[in-house]
Design a protein around this motif. Structure first.
Motif, PDB file in Angstrom:
ATOM      1  N   UNK A  31       1.254  39.487  88.362  1.00 46.10           N
ATOM      2  CA  UNK A  31       1.272  40.038  87.574  1.00 46.10           C
ATOM      3  C   UNK A  31       0.150  40.219  87.079  1.00 46.10           C
ATOM      4  N   UNK A  32      -0.201  39.394  86.784  1.00 43.55           N
ATOM      5  CA  UNK A  32      -1.758  38.664  86.581  1.00 43.55           C
ATOM      6  C   UNK A  32      -2.987  38.815  87.941  1.00 43.55           C
ATOM      7  N   UNK A  37      -6.777  41.908  91.410  1.00 45.99           N
ATOM      8  CA  UNK A  37      -7.146  42.495  92.451  1.00 45.99           C
ATOM      9  C   UNK A  37      -6.927  43.824  92.142  1.00 45.99           C
ATOM     10  N   UNK A  38      -6.405  44.283  92.033  1.00 47.41           N
ATOM     11  CA  UNK A  38      -5.993  45.970  91.480  1.00 47.41           C
ATOM     12  C   UNK A  38      -6.967  47.317  90.421  1.00 47.41           C
ATOM     13  N   UNK A  43     -11.461  49.144  86.932  1.00 43.76           N
ATOM     14  CA  UNK A  43     -11.832  49.341  85.560  1.00 43.76           C
ATOM     15  C   UNK A  43     -13.880  48.550  86.158  1.00 43.76           C
ATOM     16  N   UNK A  44     -14.131  47.624  86.351  1.00 43.70           N
ATOM     17  CA  UNK A  44     -15.505  47.242  86.377  1.00 43.70           C
ATOM     18  C   UNK A  44     -15.962  48.275  86.881  1.00 43.70           C
TER      19      UNK A  44
END
Length: 180
Positions: A31-32, A37-38, A43-44
């Motif tokens: 999950x992390x 990765x996605x 967000x960035x």
């Protein structure tokens, strides 16, 4: 006792089983990894775009503020120039008004002098005419008076003129002597 410990371990719901812990850790790591990765790049990217937009907006605002300052300075300079021009125009109008007033006064004075000179010449002409008429009338009256006093006719025109002239000279002499 070992079976009671085993039974006690299996029955304790607060302690998780080891395979569940390992499976939970693996799913958590997956999950992390999926989030890293996605989701994190999105967000960035959104954060970078927002930062760029804010910085661009700030730069645009600073540029607009600089333009506004320049426009204000230009407007202030134009306003000062317009005020200076208005003051110059008022001063010119005041000077032109003074010149017009002075010119009108000189024209009025010249007209008054002309009228006065014309009146003086007319008065002088009328005075000369009145003196001539008075001399004729005085001459006629004095000739009639002298004829009645002497008893002879003074019809001779040359004699009459000389007599009148002499009488007028004597008359003017006596009036000038009494006037002094």
């Amino acid at each position: 006792m070992s079976s009671s410990i085993l039974a006690a371990e299996e029955l304790n719901p607060l302690i998780p089983h080891v395979p569940e812990i390992i499976l939970g850790i693996v799913f958590f790591l997956i999950l992390v990894a999926l989030i890293a990765k996605f989701v994190v790049p999105s967000f960035e990217k959104a954060y970078a775009e927002r930062t760029a937009a804010i910085e661009g907006g700030m730069k645009e605002a600073e540029r607009a503020q600089d333009e506004a300052k320049e426009a204000l300075e230009k407007y202030t300079a134009q306003l000062a120039e317009a005020r200076h021009e208005a003051a110059r125009i008022r001063e010119e109008a005041r000077e032109q008004g003074a010149e017009i007033v002075a010119e009108m006064r000189s024209q009025a004075q010249a007209e008054a002098d002309r009228i006065t000179a014309s009146a003086h010449s007319q008065i002088e002409a009328e005075r000369v005419q009145a003196i001539q008429q008075l001399r004729r009338e005085v001459g006629e009256i004095s000739t009639q008076l002298a004829s009645s006093i002497v008893g002879e006719s003074l019809e001779d025109e040359a004699r009459q003129r000389r007599t009148v002239e002499r009488f007028m000279v004597d008359l003017e002499g006596s009036s000038n002597g009494s006037a002094n």
